[in-house]
Design an enzyme around this catalytic site. Sequence first.
Site, short mmCIF file in Angstrom:
data_model
loop_
_atom_site.label_atom_id
_atom_site.label_comp_id
_atom_site.label_asym_id
_atom_site.label_seq_id
_atom_site.Cartn_x
_atom_site.Cartn_y
_atom_site.Cartn_z
N CYS A 4 -3.48 -3.95 4.52
CA CYS A 4 -2.61 -5.03 5.01
C CYS A 4 -3.04 -6.41 4.55
O CYS A 4 -2.37 -7.40 4.84
CB CYS A 4 -2.57 -5.01 6.54
SG CYS A 4 -2.02 -3.44 7.19
N SER A 13 -7.42 -3.09 6.40
CA SER A 13 -8.42 -2.06 6.66
C SER A 13 -9.23 -1.76 5.41
O SER A 13 -8.75 -1.92 4.29
CB SER A 13 -7.74 -0.78 7.13
OG SER A 13 -7.36 -0.93 8.47
N HIS A 33 -2.28 -10.79 11.78
CA HIS A 33 -1.75 -9.50 11.32
C HIS A 33 -1.50 -8.69 12.58
O HIS A 33 -2.40 -8.55 13.42
CB HIS A 33 -2.76 -8.80 10.40
CG HIS A 33 -2.44 -7.35 10.24
ND1 HIS A 33 -1.22 -6.92 9.76
CD2 HIS A 33 -3.13 -6.21 10.55
CE1 HIS A 33 -1.19 -5.59 9.76
NE2 HIS A 33 -2.34 -5.14 10.23
N SER A 80 -10.74 1.23 14.30
CA SER A 80 -10.03 0.23 13.49
C SER A 80 -9.81 -1.06 14.29
O SER A 80 -9.86 -2.16 13.74
CB SER A 80 -8.70 0.79 12.98
OG SER A 80 -7.73 0.87 14.01
N GLU A 111 0.86 -1.19 0.00
CA GLU A 111 0.00 0.00 0.00
C GLU A 111 0.89 1.24 0.00
O GLU A 111 0.43 2.35 0.28
CB GLU A 111 -0.97 0.00 1.18
CG GLU A 111 -0.33 -0.11 2.54
CD GLU A 111 -1.35 -0.17 3.66
OE1 GLU A 111 -1.88 0.89 4.01
OE2 GLU A 111 -1.62 -1.26 4.16
N LYS A 169 -5.46 -9.13 21.79
CA LYS A 169 -6.91 -8.87 21.71
C LYS A 169 -7.55 -9.84 20.72
O LYS A 169 -8.65 -10.35 20.93
CB LYS A 169 -7.17 -7.44 21.23
CG LYS A 169 -6.79 -6.33 22.22
CD LYS A 169 -7.05 -4.97 21.56
CE LYS A 169 -6.47 -3.80 22.31
NZ LYS A 169 -7.13 -3.47 23.55
N THR A 202 3.14 3.02 16.10
CA THR A 202 2.83 1.77 15.38
C THR A 202 3.33 1.82 13.94
O THR A 202 2.77 1.19 13.06
CB THR A 202 1.31 1.44 15.42
OG1 THR A 202 0.60 2.42 14.64
CG2 THR A 202 0.76 1.44 16.83
N ASN A 246 4.79 -2.07 12.77
CA ASN A 246 3.83 -2.47 11.74
C ASN A 246 4.46 -2.34 10.36
O ASN A 246 4.88 -1.25 9.97
CB ASN A 246 2.57 -1.59 11.82
CG ASN A 246 1.42 -2.16 10.99
OD1 ASN A 246 1.57 -3.19 10.33
ND2 ASN A 246 0.28 -1.50 11.02
P1 HMG Z 1 -3.83 5.36 21.96
O1 HMG Z 1 -4.90 6.32 22.10
O2 HMG Z 1 -2.46 5.90 21.92
O3 HMG Z 1 -3.70 4.34 23.12
O4 HMG Z 1 -4.14 4.54 20.64
P2 HMG Z 1 -4.74 3.81 24.25
O5 HMG Z 1 -5.12 4.91 25.14
O6 HMG Z 1 -5.84 3.00 23.63
O7 HMG Z 1 -3.73 2.85 25.00
C1 HMG Z 1 -3.17 1.77 24.37
C2 HMG Z 1 -3.03 0.67 25.41
O8 HMG Z 1 -2.03 1.07 26.36
C3 HMG Z 1 -4.30 0.40 26.21
O9 HMG Z 1 -4.35 -1.01 26.43
C4 HMG Z 1 -4.03 1.14 27.53
O10 HMG Z 1 -4.76 0.60 28.63
C5 HMG Z 1 -2.56 0.90 27.68
P3 HMG Z 1 -5.72 -1.82 26.16
O11 HMG Z 1 -6.73 -1.24 27.08
O12 HMG Z 1 -6.08 -1.55 24.72
O13 HMG Z 1 -5.36 -3.22 26.44
N1 HMG Z 1 -1.86 1.89 28.54
C6 HMG Z 1 -0.83 1.58 29.36
N2 HMG Z 1 -0.23 0.38 29.62
C7 HMG Z 1 0.80 0.39 30.51
N3 HMG Z 1 1.23 1.51 31.15
C8 HMG Z 1 0.64 2.72 30.92
C9 HMG Z 1 -0.45 2.78 29.98
N4 HMG Z 1 -1.22 3.77 29.51
C10 HMG Z 1 -2.10 3.21 28.62
N5 HMG Z 1 1.09 3.81 31.54
C11 HMG Z 1 -4.21 2.97 18.88
C12 HMG Z 1 -3.90 3.19 20.36
C13 HMG Z 1 -4.02 1.51 18.54
C14 HMG Z 1 -5.67 3.37 18.62
C15 HMG Z 1 -3.25 3.87 18.06
O14 HMG Z 1 -1.93 3.43 18.25
C16 HMG Z 1 -3.54 3.86 16.56
O15 HMG Z 1 -4.38 4.61 16.08
N6 HMG Z 1 -2.80 3.00 15.79
C17 HMG Z 1 -2.98 2.88 14.33
C18 HMG Z 1 -4.21 2.02 13.97
C19 HMG Z 1 -4.03 0.55 14.27
O16 HMG Z 1 -2.93 0.05 14.39
N7 HMG Z 1 -5.15 -0.18 14.32
C20 HMG Z 1 -5.12 -1.62 14.55
C21 HMG Z 1 -6.29 -2.37 13.89
S1 HMG Z 1 -6.50 -1.95 12.16
C22 HMG Z 1 -5.17 -2.76 11.38
O17 HMG Z 1 -4.51 -3.56 11.95
C23 HMG Z 1 -4.90 -2.37 9.95
C24 HMG Z 1 -3.65 -1.52 9.76
O18 HMG Z 1 -2.50 -2.31 9.94
C25 HMG Z 1 -3.66 -0.83 8.39
C26 HMG Z 1 -3.84 -1.68 7.15
O19 HMG Z 1 -4.68 -2.56 7.05
O20 HMG Z 1 -3.12 -1.35 6.17
C27 HMG Z 1 -3.57 -0.39 10.79
#
Ligand code: HMG
Length: 413
Positions: A113, A334, A244, A205, A81, A253, A156, A301
């Site tokens: 992906c 996605s 993935h 996502s 991509e 998860k 990521t 990633n």
């Molecule tokens: P965020 O807002 O930075 O993080 O976004 P959060 O607030 O959700 O926290 C992440 C985790 O850290 C949580 O764990 C928190 O509890 C924990 P969870 O509740 O989820 O188990 N946390 C802590 N842990 C330890 N000590 C601390 C602490 N504070 C918080 N102090 C998000 C996270 C994934 C949304 C962001 O990184 C993002 O937008 N990433 C990009 C999108 C993505 O990767 N999506 C995944 C699914 S889609 C996919 O895989 C397709 C893709 O690869 C693209 C394609 O297909 O080409 C993305």
Amino acid sequence: MSAGIDRLAAYVPQYALPLEELARARGVPPEKLTQGLGVEEMAVPAPCEDVVTLGATAGARVLQAAGVDPREIGMLVVATETAVDHAKPVGIFIHELLGIGPRCRVYEVKHACYAGTAALMAAADWVRAGGPRGRRALVIAADVARYPLGSPGEPTQGAGAVAMLVGRDPRALILGEETGVHARQVWDFWRPLDRREAVVDGKFSVECYLDALGAAFAAYRALERPALQRDEVLSDRLARVLYHTPFPKMAAKAHRRLLEVDLRATHARWTAAEADFERVVAESFAEQVAPGLGAIRRIGNAYTASLYLCLAGLLEAEGRRLGARRIGLFSYGSGSCAEFFGGLVPASVVEAGDAGLARMLAARTRIGVDEYERLVAAAESGGDAPPGFGGAFVFRGVRRDRREYAPIEREAA
Ligand code: HMG
């Protein structure tokens, strides 16, 4: 006749940014990234690298490791991509760099992906359709993940490529013919044509990924043969499950969701597991999923290459132990399309499972946040190979609207 991955090789850029340093620079607790997301380091490309050089380096490595003459390749599919042109496919540059002959189907596939899996399935079908003619395809999954600096997606990011030789009687992974798929139009992650960084609705996502996993796995489960006994779960038939992995916590998860779907389908097993479900998930994750996450924790990633970097890492780490056992693989792109499929690791995997990943990761250069930001600003500007460069090709730059590439001449050892 069996078809699948005969050999695979990986390539990961030489620079690695420790996520603890990124956390400090962004004012975030380091554990949020190292435990909350589960990432330790992310791979950062040099300015002389793009998806063509990443993919071509992985391709050159797999051909060399397998001792295959490039002119034997009858189909070259590159999944990405991070394309470099709206019309000219990444594959045709790689076709020239690898010296593949003219009797070859060459094209590029895109579906976020998921594209690497689409390419692998098309290649396996093409091999099966050729019957005893012994067709050979080269499938390359390569990407550079980019989000805006300082955004939630930034930790990521990552980059890498995996090249897979696909043929009959494969020595790395025999692909099962039945798969479970699920497609649905969603706005979870996309990249408009004029943008370098992805647009993402991060939390949504994650939900889309998990819903697609549940649906694709249920479809795969329904096709299982021999059919599952009344109180049998499909996950018991899988030695390992690869997902993935945009960040390792996503695989945790995902495995929780898969077990829930699998166990809930049998009344007795769900009733037995429900009260202590978190322990059941943790034990199963440690055995079936964690062994495939070692490399990806240190790469980040790599979009469509992510699942296949997990496969490369798993076969390198555990190939001997997995010989003659079945594994499950889940691909999510996605937008969205998802596929759950299975493969049998042949007893002959030991040599064919060495993708060169562990050696490459050990030889990388760690960088700080200033250097990372400089490399992001200079991304794909082209030029010479920096000291310690591990790639086989460089992107020289654009002249007269044409991208120019060159092989690295290395002194014989
Ligand atoms: P965020 O807002 O930075 O993080 O976004 P959060 O607030 O959700 O926290 C992440 C985790 O850290 C949580 O764990 C928190 O509890 C924990 P969870 O509740 O989820 O188990 N946390 C802590 N842990 C330890 N000590 C601390 C602490 N504070 C918080 N102090 C998000 C996270 C994934 C949304 C962001 O990184 C993002 O937008 N990433 C990009 C999108 C993505 O990767 N999506 C995944 C699914 S889609 C996919 O895989 C397709 C893709 O690869 C693209 C394609 O297909 O080409 C993305």
